[in-house]
Motif scaffolding. Structure first.
Motif, short mmCIF file in Angstrom:
data_model
loop_
_atom_site.label_atom_id
_atom_site.label_comp_id
_atom_site.label_asym_id
_atom_site.label_seq_id
_atom_site.Cartn_x
_atom_site.Cartn_y
_atom_site.Cartn_z
N THR A 1 -10.06 -15.44 1.17
CA THR A 1 -11.27 -14.89 0.56
C THR A 1 -11.28 -13.38 0.72
N ARG A 2 -11.52 -12.68 -0.42
CA ARG A 2 -11.58 -11.22 -0.36
C ARG A 2 -12.83 -10.79 0.37
N VAL A 3 -12.64 -9.87 1.31
CA VAL A 3 -13.77 -9.43 2.13
C VAL A 3 -13.96 -7.92 2.10
N GLY A 4 -13.02 -7.14 1.49
CA GLY A 4 -13.17 -5.69 1.49
C GLY A 4 -12.02 -4.98 0.80
N THR A 5 -11.99 -3.66 1.04
CA THR A 5 -10.99 -2.80 0.40
C THR A 5 -10.44 -1.82 1.41
N LEU A 6 -9.11 -1.61 1.34
CA LEU A 6 -8.46 -0.58 2.15
C LEU A 6 -8.23 0.63 1.28
N THR A 7 -8.80 1.77 1.69
CA THR A 7 -8.69 3.01 0.93
C THR A 7 -7.77 3.96 1.67
N VAL A 8 -6.77 4.52 0.91
CA VAL A 8 -5.82 5.48 1.47
C VAL A 8 -6.05 6.80 0.75
N GLY A 9 -6.57 7.79 1.45
CA GLY A 9 -6.90 9.07 0.85
C GLY A 9 -8.24 9.55 1.38
N ASP A 10 -8.89 10.46 0.58
CA ASP A 10 -10.17 11.01 1.02
C ASP A 10 -11.36 10.21 0.51
N VAL B 1 -6.73 -0.80 -2.10
CA VAL B 1 -6.04 -2.09 -2.07
C VAL B 1 -7.00 -3.13 -1.51
N PRO B 2 -7.15 -4.31 -2.16
CA PRO B 2 -8.03 -5.37 -1.64
C PRO B 2 -7.46 -5.97 -0.36
N VAL B 3 -8.37 -6.43 0.51
CA VAL B 3 -7.99 -7.14 1.74
C VAL B 3 -8.71 -8.49 1.74
N ALA B 4 -8.08 -9.50 2.39
CA ALA B 4 -8.61 -10.86 2.41
C ALA B 4 -8.43 -11.47 3.79
N LEU B 5 -9.14 -12.60 4.02
CA LEU B 5 -9.06 -13.30 5.30
C LEU B 5 -7.69 -13.96 5.45
N GLN B 6 -7.08 -13.78 6.60
CA GLN B 6 -5.81 -14.44 6.87
C GLN B 6 -6.01 -15.92 7.20
N VAL C 1 0.86 -1.18 0.00
CA VAL C 1 0.00 0.00 0.00
C VAL C 1 0.89 1.23 0.00
N SER C 2 0.80 2.03 -1.11
CA SER C 2 1.58 3.26 -1.24
C SER C 2 0.62 4.42 -1.23
N ALA C 3 0.82 5.34 -0.37
CA ALA C 3 -0.02 6.53 -0.29
C ALA C 3 0.63 7.65 -1.08
N VAL C 4 -0.21 8.40 -1.81
CA VAL C 4 0.25 9.55 -2.59
C VAL C 4 -0.09 10.79 -1.82
#
Length: 714
Positions: free
Chosen positions: A676-685, A693-698, A647-650
């Protein structure tokens, strides 16, 4: 037995009120009877005893009723009481007859003669008795009569009913008068006592059993005579009912209380046999209900156990245990059937990330106002007072935005075909105030939606802007749509009064225009047009872009605007590749009046946009596989989630970006495999330029177990 005989005697006395008056005559009859018996040659005492025994055998024979009082017992009891009244103390029963010593047995015929004595003789004897008493009172009755009169009336006693077959036993001695009151129509003391009617003994008849017994040599009586002796008996089927006693004379109580000379006092056994008055019955009030345990103890004849703390506790346990078990079962079933709560994503990583360095200061012009954003990241810098000012043709940026919202256009497509009306052709030929128009179109021509957008964004044709408004609805209604769109974007200092921006009443601020620019750079069909330095219309004529930033420095243009009142104005955008992401800077510069105003605004805008591009940088916020949160099933079970790439933030120096974990729009499953993909990590407004960036179950996520379901409280 004695009681029944007494009742029978009492009823006889009440039925015949003259029985007592005849007592004296009966005594004389007894004496005559004794002489008759002696003349017959029978020895007094021995013969009388033998006959009494014979009578007892006859009465207690097989035909006697064993369920009731026997005639012999009643006869003996009555005879004993009568004889006792005439014996001296110390004499044995049966030794002497009534009135003195007996020399000879009485004959039955003598009793009959006495009973049949004329009424006149009895009245005369009665007169002699009254004359013997100077006070006029009657002589004292014998002891038996006094006892009978002292007995209480209305005592219900069982009545022995005589059968017709028993009449031979109860026949009186030959010669006994059937009309004699002493015989009572029966002629035997035992028979009279057994039938419950008045007897000759109670009326003054002979009291010795031998006097009423029928000798063996007596002639057999006729059927008519025998039947007449039972006319005084009660019917066989008539129930025994108490009768109202006859009123007693005043001297009866005195006679009963006065002792009789030579009479025998009744013994304890005889006294106890007498009936006693029943006590008065009282009404008992109902008792209050008994406790269950006490009632059970009373029914089982077992007293309740003594109350102790241990027994009390045991009883409470017995009562409450089934109820508690039932409640537990109901609670368990309800818990098991309850729907599971919906899982949710929870961010556990830091919610913000700050870039290192000091705040950015861009090179701005000395006049007007300006604003610079990194699309989807945040505001980089700004200058001047953000107030409403005329913006000129920059207003056409909102016209393009509303048309594309109302009539979406795919990138590279021409879109709808719009007919050119006469007003568009007429307005295209006017150039009195230097108004920019597209003068190559004639009435009846058609222009594509894509070319119409290019005509208003590159050569800034006012007549085509009004044509698009009329094609959509009307110029007035279209202006209302423009103002509504500005409100939706949060443009608080903006007011539109015409689609072209020619009117000076159309005003806005640099900040509001940057908000509109952040929305426009996300419309690729629009940016594909605005980044062109030259546009060629359908007639082949080329039109140059007034935005001189294009095509340099990755500029994507947007819109210029200039009037004498408004000065030079420019809404611009440029891109920059950083950290594998494309960052877009969006800025606006308004109120540049230094001539040439269009060149001045382009120059100052270029300086600001290049500085902004240089300030944008990327920074790695999270590595691939880093845990950023977990899935909470609402029952205390949390499954970790990780990012699937770096995850790179601009951003830029001094800027802080936000991190947000969101679902993909659907409901999270209660059971899923690892990865299994369960959501999204958003960096910004969270807007177009933010990093996603997609997130998944560990680990694998399993459904809650039975114990977890039963013990949940939320």
């Amino acid at each position: 037995m004695a009681t029944e005989a007494a009742i029978a005697a009492t009823e006889a006395v009440n039925a015949d009120t003259n029985a007592t008056d005849e007592a004296t005559s009966d005594a004389t009859a007894d004496a005559d009877a004794d002489e008759a018996v002696d003349a017959d040659g029978t020895s007094g005492t021995d013969a009388r005893a033998d006959e009494a025994a014979t009578e007892a055998d006859a009465v207690t024979g097989p035909e006697a009723d064993t369920g009731s009082v026997t005639a012999e017992a009643i006869s003996d009891d009555a005879a004993g009481r009568t004889e006792g009244s005439q014996r001296e103390p110390g004499d044995e029963p049966g030794d002497e007859p009534l009135g003195g010593p007996r020399d000879e047995p009485a004959d039955a015929t003598a009793g009959a003669t006495t009973d049949k004595a004329p009424r006149e003789d009895r009245d005369e004897a009665e007169d002699r008795d009254e004359s013997a008493d100077p006070d006029g009172e009657r002589p004292a009755p014998d002891q038996a009569t006094a006892v009978f009169r002292a007995l209480p009336p209305h005592v219900d006693q069982p009545t022995t009913t005589l059968k017709l077959g028993d009449r031979d036993t109860l026949n009186p001695a030959p010669g006994a008068g059937t009309d004699s009151p002493a015989g009572g129509g029966v002629g035997s003391a035992g028979a009279v006592a057994a039938s419950g009617v008045g007897s000759g003994r109670a009326s003054g008849a002979p009291t010795d059993a031998a006097t009423s017994r029928t000798p063996a040599s007596a002639p057999v009586e006729r059927e008519q005579e025998r039947t007449s002796k039972f006319v005084a008996l009660k019917p066989l089927d008539e129930p025994s009912t108490p009768r109202r006693p006859a009123p007693k004379p005043s001297w009866a109580a005195d006679a009963a209380a006065a002792p009789v000379p030579g009479a025998r006092t009744a013994g304890p056994a005889e006294t106890s046999a007498l009936p006693t008055a029943s006590p008065e019955r009282t009404t008992q009030q109902p008792l209050p209900p008994r406790p269950p345990l006490d009632l059970l103890a009373e029914l089982t004849n077992t007293p309740p156990p003594r109350e102790t703390p241990l027994r009390t506790a045991a009883r409470r346990v017995k009562i409450w245990t089934p109820l508690v078990l039932l409640l537990v079962i109901v609670f368990a079933v309800a818990q098991f059937l309850r729907p599971l709560p919906e899982p949710s994503l929870v961010l556990t990583a830091k919610s913000t990330y700050a870039f290192q360095g000091e705040d950015i200061a861009l090179p701005w012009p000395e006049e007007g106002q300006g604003w610079m954003d990194v699309n989807g990241v945040g505001t980089m810098d700004e200058f001047g007072e953000q107030k409403p000012v005329p913006i000129g043709s920059v207003a056409k940026a909102m016209t393009a935005y509303v048309i594309l919202k109302e009539h979406p256009l795919k990138p590279g497509a021409d879109g709808a075909s719009i007919p050119v009306d006469a007003k568009a052709e007429q307005e295209g030929g006017l150039d009195a105030e230097g108004e920019s128009t597209l003068n190559t179109l004639k009435e009846g021509d058609k222009i594509s939606q894509k070319d119409a957008i290019a005509a208003i964004m590159i050569p800034s044709a006012n007549n085509i802007a009004r044509l698009l408004a009329r094609w959509d609805s009307s110029e007035k209604e279209f202006v209302e749509k423009m103002n509504q769109a500005a409100k939706d974007l949060g443009m608080k200092n903006t007011t539109y009064t015409d689609p072209s921006g020619l009117k000076e009443t159309t005003v806005s601020s640099a900040e509001d225009q940057v908000k509109l620019g952040n929305a426009l750079v996300r419309m690729k069909a629009l940016t594909d047009i605005t980044r062109l330095p030259v546009w060629t219309d359908q007639t082949g004529k080329e039109w140059h872009n007034y935005n001189r930033l294009v095509p340099y420095d990755n500029a994507i243009g947007i819109k210029t605007g200039s009037t004498t009142k408004a000065g030079g104005n420019l809404l611009f955008a440029a891109t920059k590749e950083v950290g594998g992401e494309t960052a877009i800077v969006v800025g606006a510069v308004l109120g540049q009046h230094k001539p040439p105003i269009i060149d001045t605004v382009n120059a100052v805008s270029k300086t600001a946009v290049i500085a902004a591009q240089d300030a944008v940088k990327a920074s790695t916020v999270l590595k691939k596989g880093a845990v950023v949160g977990h899935v909470d099933d609402g029952l205390g079970i949390r499954t970790p989630v990780v990012v699937t790439k770096d995850v790179s933030a601009v951003g830029f120096a001094g800027h802080t970006v936000k991190l947000e974990l969101t679902g993909d729009g659907g409901e999270l499953a209660h059971q899923a495999a690892a990865g299994t993909r369960v959501g999204t990590l958003t960096v910004g407004d969270g807007k177009g330029g933010a990093i996603e960036v997609p997130v998944a179950l560990q680990d694998a996520k399993s459904e809650p177990g039975l114990g977890t379901k039963l013990t949940r409280v939320g």
